[in-house]
Design a protein around this motif. Sequence first.
Motif, PDB file in Angstrom:
ATOM      1  N   LYS A  19     -20.142  55.591  24.394  1.00  0.00           N
ATOM      2  CA  LYS A  19     -19.192  55.125  23.358  1.00  0.00           C
ATOM      3  C   LYS A  19     -18.885  56.274  23.275  1.00  0.00           C
ATOM      4  CE  LYS A  19     -18.488  52.997  18.667  1.00  0.00           C
ATOM      5  NZ  LYS A  19     -19.706  53.080  17.789  1.00  0.00           N
ATOM      6  N   GLY A  20     -19.306  57.441  23.368  1.00  0.00           N
ATOM      7  CA  GLY A  20     -18.077  59.283  23.164  1.00  0.00           C
ATOM      8  C   GLY A  20     -17.188  58.876  24.363  1.00  0.00           C
ATOM      9  N   LEU A  21     -17.377  59.251  25.056  1.00  0.00           N
ATOM     10  CA  LEU A  21     -16.629  59.061  26.975  1.00  0.00           C
ATOM     11  C   LEU A  21     -15.289  58.151  26.897  1.00  0.00           C
ATOM     12  CD1 LEU A  21     -19.532  59.668  29.584  1.00  0.00           C
ATOM     13  CD2 LEU A  21     -17.190  61.575  29.159  1.00  0.00           C
ATOM     14  N   VAL A  22     -15.973  56.666  26.920  1.00  0.00           N
ATOM     15  CA  VAL A  22     -14.738  55.121  26.683  1.00  0.00           C
ATOM     16  C   VAL A  22     -14.401  56.193  25.511  1.00  0.00           C
ATOM     17  CG1 VAL A  22     -15.230  53.160  25.801  1.00  0.00           C
ATOM     18  CG2 VAL A  22     -16.641  53.488  27.333  1.00  0.00           C
ATOM     19  N   VAL A  30      -6.374  56.059  29.722  1.00  0.00           N
ATOM     20  CA  VAL A  30      -6.502  55.582  31.193  1.00  0.00           C
ATOM     21  C   VAL A  30      -6.731  53.610  30.763  1.00  0.00           C
ATOM     22  CG1 VAL A  30      -8.858  54.958  32.469  1.00  0.00           C
ATOM     23  CG2 VAL A  30      -8.460  57.227  31.623  1.00  0.00           C
ATOM     24  N   PRO A  31      -6.656  53.335  31.531  1.00  0.00           N
ATOM     25  CA  PRO A  31      -6.035  51.673  31.213  1.00  0.00           C
ATOM     26  C   PRO A  31      -7.519  51.074  30.915  1.00  0.00           C
ATOM     27  CG  PRO A  31      -4.850  52.801  32.938  1.00  0.00           C
ATOM     28  CD  PRO A  31      -5.768  53.332  32.929  1.00  0.00           C
ATOM     29  N   ALA A  32      -7.634  50.144  30.022  1.00  0.00           N
ATOM     30  CA  ALA A  32      -9.016  50.071  29.736  1.00  0.00           C
ATOM     31  C   ALA A  32      -9.519  48.768  30.744  1.00  0.00           C
ATOM     32  CB  ALA A  32      -8.649  48.660  28.490  1.00  0.00           C
ATOM     33  N   GLN A  33      -8.414  47.926  31.830  1.00  0.00           N
ATOM     34  CA  GLN A  33      -9.212  47.936  32.913  1.00  0.00           C
ATOM     35  C   GLN A  33     -10.209  48.656  34.042  1.00  0.00           C
ATOM     36  OE1 GLN A  33      -8.666  44.237  33.839  1.00  0.00           O
ATOM     37  NE2 GLN A  33      -9.488  44.418  36.361  1.00  0.00           N
ATOM     38  N   GLU A  34      -9.134  49.730  33.623  1.00  0.00           N
ATOM     39  CA  GLU A  34      -9.773  51.225  34.926  1.00  0.00           C
ATOM     40  C   GLU A  34     -11.630  51.222  34.404  1.00  0.00           C
ATOM     41  OE1 GLU A  34      -8.439  54.664  36.369  1.00  0.00           O
ATOM     42  OE2 GLU A  34      -6.506  53.400  36.915  1.00  0.00           O
ATOM     43  N   ILE A  35     -10.995  51.544  33.011  1.00  0.00           N
ATOM     44  CA  ILE A  35     -12.489  52.153  32.212  1.00  0.00           C
ATOM     45  C   ILE A  35     -13.631  50.954  32.657  1.00  0.00           C
ATOM     46  CG2 ILE A  35     -13.536  52.868  29.823  1.00  0.00           C
ATOM     47  CD1 ILE A  35     -10.757  53.816  28.991  1.00  0.00           C
ATOM     48  N   LEU A  36     -13.194  49.849  32.230  1.00  0.00           N
ATOM     49  CA  LEU A  36     -13.877  48.623  32.458  1.00  0.00           C
ATOM     50  C   LEU A  36     -15.044  48.758  34.158  1.00  0.00           C
ATOM     51  CD1 LEU A  36     -15.495  45.975  30.585  1.00  0.00           C
ATOM     52  CD2 LEU A  36     -14.059  45.016  31.970  1.00  0.00           C
ATOM     53  N   LEU A  79      -7.813  45.172  25.883  1.00  0.00           N
ATOM     54  CA  LEU A  79      -8.319  44.563  27.351  1.00  0.00           C
ATOM     55  C   LEU A  79      -7.625  42.396  26.614  1.00  0.00           C
ATOM     56  CD1 LEU A  79     -12.218  44.429  28.319  1.00  0.00           C
ATOM     57  CD2 LEU A  79      -9.943  44.987  29.571  1.00  0.00           C
ATOM     58  N   ALA A  80      -8.127  42.675  25.240  1.00  0.00           N
ATOM     59  CA  ALA A  80      -6.551  41.344  25.176  1.00  0.00           C
ATOM     60  C   ALA A  80      -5.624  41.891  24.637  1.00  0.00           C
ATOM     61  CB  ALA A  80      -7.886  41.125  23.665  1.00  0.00           C
ATOM     62  N   GLU A  81      -5.522  42.597  24.350  1.00  0.00           N
ATOM     63  CA  GLU A  81      -3.739  43.145  24.312  1.00  0.00           C
ATOM     64  C   GLU A  81      -3.286  42.811  25.825  1.00  0.00           C
ATOM     65  OE1 GLU A  81      -3.242  47.516  22.824  1.00  0.00           O
ATOM     66  OE2 GLU A  81      -4.309  46.517  20.867  1.00  0.00           O
ATOM     67  N   ALA A  82      -3.805  43.727  26.888  1.00  0.00           N
ATOM     68  CA  ALA A  82      -3.097  43.803  27.905  1.00  0.00           C
ATOM     69  C   ALA A  82      -3.336  42.654  28.831  1.00  0.00           C
ATOM     70  CB  ALA A  82      -3.974  44.931  28.753  1.00  0.00           C
ATOM     71  N   GLY A  83      -3.522  41.479  27.995  1.00  0.00           N
ATOM     72  CA  GLY A  83      -4.367  40.199  28.845  1.00  0.00           C
ATOM     73  C   GLY A  83      -5.153  39.615  30.171  1.00  0.00           C
ATOM     74  N   VAL A  84      -6.551  41.145  29.973  1.00  0.00           N
ATOM     75  CA  VAL A  84      -6.739  40.653  31.078  1.00  0.00           C
ATOM     76  C   VAL A  84      -8.237  39.902  30.645  1.00  0.00           C
ATOM     77  CG1 VAL A  84      -8.652  41.887  32.258  1.00  0.00           C
ATOM     78  CG2 VAL A  84      -7.135  43.238  31.645  1.00  0.00           C
ATOM     79  N   LYS A  85      -7.869  38.548  31.452  1.00  0.00           N
ATOM     80  CA  LYS A  85      -9.275  37.650  31.633  1.00  0.00           C
ATOM     81  C   LYS A  85     -10.417  38.084  31.916  1.00  0.00           C
ATOM     82  CE  LYS A  85      -6.531  33.855  30.231  1.00  0.00           C
ATOM     83  NZ  LYS A  85      -5.447  34.671  29.310  1.00  0.00           N
ATOM     84  N   ALA A  86     -11.090  37.321  31.615  1.00  0.00           N
ATOM     85  CA  ALA A  86     -12.731  37.895  32.366  1.00  0.00           C
ATOM     86  C   ALA A  86     -12.464  36.985  33.704  1.00  0.00           C
ATOM     87  CB  ALA A  86     -14.003  37.263  31.374  1.00  0.00           C
ATOM     88  N   SER A  87     -13.607  37.381  34.659  1.00  0.00           N
ATOM     89  CA  SER A  87     -13.265  36.797  35.951  1.00  0.00           C
ATOM     90  C   SER A  87     -14.139  35.297  36.472  1.00  0.00           C
ATOM     91  CB  SER A  87     -14.110  38.039  37.236  1.00  0.00           C
ATOM     92  OG  SER A  87     -14.936  37.703  36.853  1.00  0.00           O
ATOM     93  N   GLY A  88     -13.962  34.850  34.788  1.00  0.00           N
ATOM     94  CA  GLY A  88     -14.678  33.742  35.115  1.00  0.00           C
ATOM     95  C   GLY A  88     -15.212  33.361  34.131  1.00  0.00           C
ATOM     96  N   LYS A  89     -16.014  32.155  33.881  1.00  0.00           N
ATOM     97  CA  LYS A  89     -16.366  31.507  32.446  1.00  0.00           C
ATOM     98  C   LYS A  89     -17.837  30.815  32.354  1.00  0.00           C
ATOM     99  CE  LYS A  89     -14.971  30.601  28.114  1.00  0.00           C
ATOM    100  NZ  LYS A  89     -13.765  30.298  27.143  1.00  0.00           N
ATOM    101  N   VAL A  90     -19.162  31.549  31.693  1.00  0.00           N
ATOM    102  CA  VAL A  90     -19.990  30.564  32.590  1.00  0.00           C
ATOM    103  C   VAL A  90     -21.199  30.318  31.094  1.00  0.00           C
ATOM    104  CG1 VAL A  90     -22.688  31.158  33.374  1.00  0.00           C
ATOM    105  CG2 VAL A  90     -20.055  32.432  34.293  1.00  0.00           C
TER     106      VAL A  90
END
Length: 209
Positions: A19-22, A30-36, A79-90
């Motif tokens: 949590k601290g490192l994130v 650092v962009p959220a997508q990259e951290i993820l 991620l939501a702000e950056a408009g990053v979508k999950a790669s799929g939905k299950v």
Amino acid sequence: MDLHEISVQLQAGKAKIVKGLVQQAIDEGVPAQEILEKGLLDGMNVIGEKFKNNEVFVPEVLIAARAMNQGVALLKPLLAEAGVKASGKVCIGTVQGDLHDIGKNLVKLMLDGKGLEVIDLGTDVAPETFVQTAIDQNCQIICCSALLTTTMGVMADVVKAAESAGIRDKVKIMIGGAPVNQAFCDQIGADVYTSDAASAAEAAVALCG
């Protein structure tokens, strides 16, 4: 900021450190997508591989997942702000008449760890519920779990319900659980059977791709 460090600490299950490192990575821009991807998902992928090879076991997976969730919680709004979508939905659940959820929960963790969006329907899920959820939530995959030979047959009902609803060509159906095998998968006309949670997650990513 070394994102690999997030991966390493996640594998060790150090939720507070992760949590601290994130947070530190976010503060450094650092962009959220990259951290993820390079931090959290990378670490979870390693755990998934090790789990598949019997190098780590359920407790380690759960601890690593808890660490991942701490980090993901910080990233979600970004991620939501950056408009990053999950790669799929299950959508995932244990079939009607069956209350076992350890296997299902492991698969859910592995799917989360691959960056998929997962709707957990819990246990004792009716075929219609799987299908309706897939329609309402626009899921690409329905994942069914069963631990009893007596409830395996319900998986066939899920396939039939998807056919009746006219979504069978749009939605893949994955099945798993102790009594289930490839022959049964072929017999009921499901799309994919895997023998373990890590393989299930890999198969799901491939289907969504």
